[in-house]
Scaffold this active site. Sequence first.
Site, PDB file in Angstrom:
ATOM      1  N   ASP A 192       0.950  -1.281  -0.229  1.00  0.00           N
ATOM      2  CA  ASP A 192      -0.416  -0.392  -0.007  1.00  0.00           C
ATOM      3  C   ASP A 192       0.908   1.328  -0.210  1.00  0.00           C
ATOM      4  O   ASP A 192       2.042   0.966   0.249  1.00  0.00           O
ATOM      5  CB  ASP A 192      -1.119  -0.009   1.265  1.00  0.00           C
ATOM      6  CG  ASP A 192      -2.103  -1.109   0.926  1.00  0.00           C
ATOM      7  OD1 ASP A 192      -2.744  -1.511   0.331  1.00  0.00           O
ATOM      8  OD2 ASP A 192      -3.033  -1.352   2.568  1.00  0.00           O
ATOM      9  N   LYS A 222      -3.238   3.371  -2.765  1.00  0.00           N
ATOM     10  CA  LYS A 222      -4.830   4.025  -3.028  1.00  0.00           C
ATOM     11  C   LYS A 222      -4.928   5.091  -2.219  1.00  0.00           C
ATOM     12  O   LYS A 222      -3.918   5.234  -1.654  1.00  0.00           O
ATOM     13  CB  LYS A 222      -5.830   3.126  -2.869  1.00  0.00           C
ATOM     14  CG  LYS A 222      -6.351   1.586  -2.788  1.00  0.00           C
ATOM     15  CD  LYS A 222      -7.833   1.041  -2.035  1.00  0.00           C
ATOM     16  CE  LYS A 222      -7.565  -0.415  -2.528  1.00  0.00           C
ATOM     17  NZ  LYS A 222      -8.813  -1.197  -2.255  1.00  0.00           N
ATOM     18  N   MET A 282      -9.011   8.260   8.352  1.00  0.00           N
ATOM     19  CA  MET A 282      -9.269   8.622   6.814  1.00  0.00           C
ATOM     20  C   MET A 282     -10.543   9.667   7.094  1.00  0.00           C
ATOM     21  O   MET A 282     -11.448   8.780   5.970  1.00  0.00           O
ATOM     22  CB  MET A 282      -9.980   6.818   6.339  1.00  0.00           C
ATOM     23  CG  MET A 282      -8.561   6.214   6.099  1.00  0.00           C
ATOM     24  SD  MET A 282      -8.991   4.588   5.371  1.00  0.00           S
ATOM     25  CE  MET A 282     -10.101   4.112   6.944  1.00  0.00           C
TER      26      MET A 282
END
Length: 395
Positions: free
Chosen positions: A177, A199, A310
């Site tokens: 990641d 991502k 997030m």
Amino acid sequence: MALVALELAGRAVLVAGGGPAAARAAASLLDQDADVRVLAEELCEDLAELARTGRVRWTPRPAVAADLDDCWLVVAATGGSLTDRALLAAAAERRRPALAAAGDEPGGGGAREDEAGWGLGSARLLPLEEPSTPSPARSRTGPAGRVVLVGGGPGAEDLITVRGQRWLARADVVVADRLGPTGLLDRLPARVEVVDVGKTPGRHQVSQDEINQVLLDRARAGLTVVRLKGGDPFLFGRGGEEWLACVRAGVAVEVVPGVSSALSVPALAGVPVTHRGTSTGVLVEHGHTELTGAAVRAVVTGEATLVVLMGVANLSRHVATLLAAGADPRTPAALVSDGSTPRQRSVTAPLGRLVAEVESAGLGAPAVVVVGAVVDALAPAAPAGDGSGPGENGA
């Protein structure tokens, strides 16, 4: 067991024997990130546990001379002096470094003190030259390979676990990641394939189905695949989905827990998510959608600390939701950006002013939001620094 100054990380080591002496040797080798293969008809309890968890590869038969051709170092620990001597002699013929581990019964295991080599506690290194072309062996685990879901921690390279580091040293493929200790990827051997599936907000480079397929395809090719994630694999990391994909496909899979940013990043900024007399519970949410009713109630009632991961893109909406539900605008709140890295910065403010203070400071993702009285719990003695070491908040 001492292993002198040999560089063993990623190198193939053969341990011949399945008793306690072999177990001690294997544990010491693993501490130095070696790729350990064990050959023995039966294993003692400690070795069986290492094999069960995939930390060593076990073949249930005695070692023979031909097995030495595919290893860099040999450890003879069968408990039979004649067998160990034969393996040491075979290693000498092949100019392989070799160790003889001491046995657990009087007169058992290990070579005699009058043989070539010198004492190293429970093992002895033969004075052989290193192979002319030493190179780490690929850590194959059999026809089906395996997938290891490794939690890399919040970002600092030294916050990955020891077990996580060991699996990285054994990897044939690393599927990574964008968060977590990505700097470690630069130090992987050239033989290791690195697949970037990171991502970013608003742009998912690789779908989850595609990631699952990468893991399965590489493992089915007989490779050890490390799925390196930020934080912990099972906390908003879709580790559960990847685990299920492997199980359903019949691919061996293991999880290595990681240091979650939900707990570690606030701590590095001087915020304990629980604190005696202040908060006895913590609720962790992801910020991609609306906050749950439980999260809103935790803040309104003060029953628990709310941690949002997030949540930068939706921060103003989350704060508005909390205030509209009756949360006190004076509730202490904080946002910590780039936690555990040298770029770490944080803002603390009353909930009603949090969005304005974050925008004024120019902080962005990745970030952790904390709401609750714990934000001010250590304020009189909060540490200061650049976020690169224990206890530093970089504010």
